[in-house]
Design an enzyme around this catalytic site. Sequence first.
Site, PDB file in Angstrom:
ATOM      1  N   ARG A  18     -80.406 -17.280  48.449  1.00 52.97           N
ATOM      2  CA  ARG A  18     -81.493 -18.209  48.770  1.00 52.97           C
ATOM      3  C   ARG A  18     -82.059 -18.893  47.520  1.00 52.97           C
ATOM      4  NH1 ARG A  18     -85.480 -14.815  51.891  1.00 52.97           N
ATOM      5  NH2 ARG A  18     -84.593 -13.287  50.454  1.00 52.97           N
ATOM      6  N   ASN A  36     -83.252 -16.386  55.899  1.00 51.24           N
ATOM      7  CA  ASN A  36     -82.258 -15.450  56.424  1.00 51.24           C
ATOM      8  C   ASN A  36     -82.408 -15.321  57.930  1.00 51.24           C
ATOM      9  OD1 ASN A  36     -81.080 -14.750  54.028  1.00 51.24           O
ATOM     10  ND2 ASN A  36     -82.388 -12.969  53.682  1.00 51.24           N
TER      11      ASN A  36
END
Length: 768
Positions: A18, A36
């Site tokens: 990320r 996520n």
Amino acid sequence: MEKARILVQGIVQGVGFRPTVYRVAHGLNINGYVRNLGNIVEIVIEGQNNKINEFITSLQNNKPPISEINSLEVEWLDHKGQEFNDFRILESSKNFSGSSVIPPDIATCDNCLEEVFEVSNRRHNYPFTACTDCGPRFTVISSVPYDRIRTSMKSFPLCEDCEVEYANPKDRRYHAEASCCPVCGPKVFLYRENVIDSENPIKKAAELIDEGNILAIKGIGGTHLVVKTTEDGPVEKLRKRLGRYNQPFACMSKDLKTVQTFTDISGSEKNVLESRRRPIVVLNKNNGYMLSPSVSPYLHNLGVMLPYSALQHLLFTYTNEPAYIMTSANMPGEPMLIDNREITSKLNGIADYYLLHDREIINRCDDSVVRFRGNEMAFIRRSRGYVPEPYDFARISEDLNVLALGPEIDVTFSLLKEGKCYVSQHIGDTTKYETFRYLQEAVNHMMDITRTGSVDVVACDLHPMFFTTKLAEDMSQDFESEIVRVQHHHAHAASLCVDNNIEEVICIAADGVGYGDDGTAWGGEILLSHGSSYERLASLMPQPMAGGDLTTKYPVRMFMSMLYNHIGDDELVGLMKTGYSHFFKHGEREIDLVLKQLQKGFNTNTTTSTGRVLDTISTALRICGERTYEGECAMKLESAAFYGENTLKIPYEIGTNRGKDFLNTSNILISVLELIEKGEKMQNIARAAQNAIAFGLAEMAIKAAENVGVKVIGGSGGVFYNEAISVAIRNTVESAGYTFVQHKNSCAGDGSVSMGQAAIAAWKSQGI
Ligand SMILES: [Zn+2]
Ligand SMILES: [Zn+2]
Ligand SMILES: [Zn+2]
């Protein structure tokens, strides 16, 4: 302006994915978010079409080192005007199903090492330095999702400085769960009866090793016993204390340059040795080899690895030794010790000092071991650095969960879920109680971290008496699931098919032993393997085994068995008494006993094992008369042959019995004896004998392939670690116009059997 939703699957969590997305988006001035969603990373962005494409390319090129992108889907959404003003990392969605793939443990990255060795850095000399790109994962995780509270780092709350890094998306340690520093992280200490006060315990440990002491060093996923290698004394001392007199020890060296001083290393070996997975690589000794011969006695090679934790890097800065032995600290057959109290109590009398730390090891994970045959790599043990990375199973329904428990001695288990097969770390010899318990714990843990509640099928070996078979029976009752029993060599063939993504193969399955479907001990088989079915087309000649399993430890009994009925009884007894009686545990009187055993057929199950034949030739050549570790006699035969010249030829003969071909191994043995009689050099005979077996197996496989019209021939089983045999078979098969496949990303030996069992169980339930 356009808007796109990008879904990325693979190893994308706990690896800094990320933050990378965040950095790439910021770099291109793209707005949107990333979050996520279970095992998927969702990215939503808006921008010009070409900008979005640039973003995707840049993301693929800049993905974090530990991550693995298995799929990346782009969905173009309706764009109703500008929606985002910046780019953000959103909280993970709580309602997700599916499992996220936990990454394996990865060697300390260069950035972290720089910090460790930079005097002004706050992590200077800190042995647990790690970041999102490196460090422990699998061995510190107790459950998912992967957050610090579910790891062994939960006892080490982040200090202020670490917290700042952890919360900053631009930092390398953003959400790095294993991040810590000297202020907040685990501490290392030296121990002997009590904690020994020391300013620098790691430096002191190196000094103690260099003085000849044995140290037990607790590392990231396990514990090593460590001694210096340039003198015989400390190595011999370790052998004596462990009762491990012959088994080769693996070593660790500071860097590649040092490894090159005592081994010959090829380009591909070098790449694997230096890779971030850092397995032990079995390398040939070179002419300058100067370590103690006791490190790997009577072998032409030895296992070497490079440091993979900051602690190990630091250790090697304090010594001038070219290598330390680093062998798993365990009691024979038992799992590696990982708990401080157990380490110090069980190794009492073995280790002189202990270098320990206060972080718990949640999952033990032995070092991985690889070996090259020509340019091809095979795993001897696939464990640290690789596990739990799954294999993709093609053509398997996503809904089917299978648990396969493996064979008996060199056990791994496999969990098949959503078309992915998680092959476990090395478990070991399940006839030992401690190891059997470890198997059960490891199964539970793997089910936890893959969020698997139950399984539809439990697979196991065909052998009714294995502990793994009994466990499979119990578990299938608990889960009310079906049980599938799989023939050992069929499992080998199936794992080979999975590794090479093929459905059908003529498999040469050559190993020590596996329970055959006729109740005899197989191990030199030519099988047609097609999905969940197989046919045994040819094999080595069935041989009696006088004394059953005793032939494994004392190949001289196999030697008598293989000659029995092929030469006269008197001649047989005469040969044994004049040349080999010292190899019998009870000397001459045992020879008469073995003959009676063979005459009466008492306790003489038959075998087609290739391993037993190689052991026997090793004994006939007086290379090795007793097996003290797995594969010993055959490995020493290979090393002898390695130094042999290709000047002799041993003929081989393929016979037929009830429509099935067999390679006459008794004749090969008799030829070996004739060459000894003639005074030929032992190394040259060893080489010729290995060739005869290789050519014989290859010829039977080619004939079988021709008969059934299959174009792919493959090799599986422990014998395929033998470089000479493996290369000879490949060359013969390929010159006959067939494709030859081997294990590339899995173990050639029994470490892959559970994966084969899982595949067969899954294929069976889907009618493949
Ligand atoms: Zn790092
Ligand atoms: Zn800290
Ligand atoms: Zn096997």
